[in-house]
Design an enzyme around this catalytic site. Sequence first.
Site, PDB file in Angstrom:
ATOM      1  N   GLY A  92       2.491  -1.256   4.312  1.00  0.00           N
ATOM      2  CA  GLY A  92       2.473   0.240   4.143  1.00  0.00           C
ATOM      3  C   GLY A  92       3.949   0.908   3.838  1.00  0.00           C
ATOM      4  CG  HIS A 144      -6.108   1.521   4.790  1.00  0.00           C
ATOM      5  ND1 HIS A 144      -5.811   2.612   5.658  1.00  0.00           N
ATOM      6  CD2 HIS A 144      -5.115   0.854   4.620  1.00  0.00           C
ATOM      7  CE1 HIS A 144      -4.634   2.292   5.933  1.00  0.00           C
ATOM      8  NE2 HIS A 144      -4.180   1.235   5.414  1.00  0.00           N
ATOM      9  N   GLY A 160       1.691   2.455  10.819  1.00  0.00           N
ATOM     10  CA  GLY A 160       2.582   3.457  10.703  1.00  0.00           C
ATOM     11  C   GLY A 160       3.186   3.680  11.813  1.00  0.00           C
ATOM     12  CG  ASN A 168      -1.813   1.133   1.436  1.00  0.00           C
ATOM     13  OD1 ASN A 168      -2.096   2.039   0.192  1.00  0.00           O
ATOM     14  ND2 ASN A 168      -2.441   1.501   2.448  1.00  0.00           N
ATOM     15  CE  LYS A 193      -0.081   3.561   4.630  1.00  0.00           C
ATOM     16  NZ  LYS A 193      -0.462   3.633   6.347  1.00  0.00           N
ATOM     17  CB  SER A 224       4.612  -1.567  12.243  1.00  0.00           C
ATOM     18  OG  SER A 224       4.072  -0.172  12.371  1.00  0.00           O
ATOM     19  CD  GLU A 228      -3.487   5.336   6.423  1.00  0.00           C
ATOM     20  OE1 GLU A 228      -3.352   5.500   5.156  1.00  0.00           O
ATOM     21  OE2 GLU A 228      -2.587   5.025   7.298  1.00  0.00           O
ATOM     22  CD  GLU A 260      -3.878  -2.708   7.000  1.00  0.00           C
ATOM     23  OE1 GLU A 260      -2.604  -2.861   6.728  1.00  0.00           O
ATOM     24  OE2 GLU A 260      -4.512  -1.744   6.916  1.00  0.00           O
TER      25      GLU A 260
HETATM   26  C1  PEP Z   1      -1.263  -0.003   5.934  1.00  0.00           C
HETATM   27  O1  PEP Z   1      -1.269   1.185   5.696  1.00  0.00           O
HETATM   28  O2  PEP Z   1      -2.133  -0.898   5.619  1.00  0.00           O
HETATM   29  C2  PEP Z   1       0.040  -0.371   6.627  1.00  0.00           C
HETATM   30  C3  PEP Z   1      -0.151  -1.570   7.058  1.00  0.00           C
HETATM   31  O3  PEP Z   1       0.914   0.581   7.077  1.00  0.00           O
HETATM   32  P1  PEP Z   1       2.300   0.424   7.845  1.00  0.00           P
HETATM   33  O4  PEP Z   1       3.116  -1.022   7.174  1.00  0.00           O
HETATM   34  O5  PEP Z   1       3.194   1.231   7.578  1.00  0.00           O
HETATM   35  O6  PEP Z   1       2.032   0.228   9.196  1.00  0.00           O
END
Ligand code: PEP
Length: 247
Positions: free
Chosen positions: A231, A93, A171, A9, A11, A210, A95, A165
């Site tokens: 991400g 998601h 993040g 992703n 983003k 993460s 976000e 998630e």
């Molecule tokens: C995401 O945005 O789906 C995600 C998992 O981000 P990150 O890996 O940066 O935590």
Amino acid sequence: MRRRVVAANWKMHGSTATIERLLKELQPLRVPQIDVVLLPPIAYLSDVVAHLRGSSIRVGAQNVHPEPEGAYTGEVSAEMVKDLGATCVLVGHSERRRLFGEGDEVIARKFVAALRAGLEPILCVGETLAEREAGEAEKVVTAQLDAVVGVAGVGALKNAMIAYEPVWAIGTGRSATPSDAQGMHRTIRERIRALDPAIADGVRILYGGSINAGNAASLFAGADVDGGLVGGASLNAGQFMEICRAA
Ligand code: PEP
């Protein structure tokens, strides 16, 4: 045996130049045993599809509007995303839920829209830190799942993936522990099993939050963890390739 998948992703990151560079750096990636999916910003979707023509790497979008077309200024439909050559799309998601006010109802409509257009939705579910600390993580996650299954039907999960998630892990550099991730993946699968055992056995459940090159292998070791949604680390070709190899 479920085929593993690692999805990137990106983003709202990148430019023509940086995405071209990233795609070049990803060229040595050879992981025929798994599915790799890139989810670029919609503005670069066509470029990425064109670049990857003839490769087994799949391309998807990060969001779609529920309607196929209409007076929805600034929006993009699932049919348009499909027309551009994508094969899947993120739905729900955190976000989108948190920053754009998307609730269960619109998320279910987007999920159905993706299927209608022939895209494979990746339904994202996950609890906030407050919800986890209140002991409500399972309740929240299963309610998010139920909201979509209640509208689309359990059979729809045959052509979809789920991404667990935890919001507090996205993040933040603080991933779930492998056993917490596995525990929630098991909960999700058992919830689906109560409706349809064959669908439960087949549906791929990704962990996201993460993931990096250092923790991927232990997170992917869970029996119900079928890969990852990545991400930040997916913007670094070296890290992302390591994560794919771990899967
Ligand atoms: C995401 O945005 O789906 C995600 C998992 O981000 P990150 O890996 O940066 O935590």
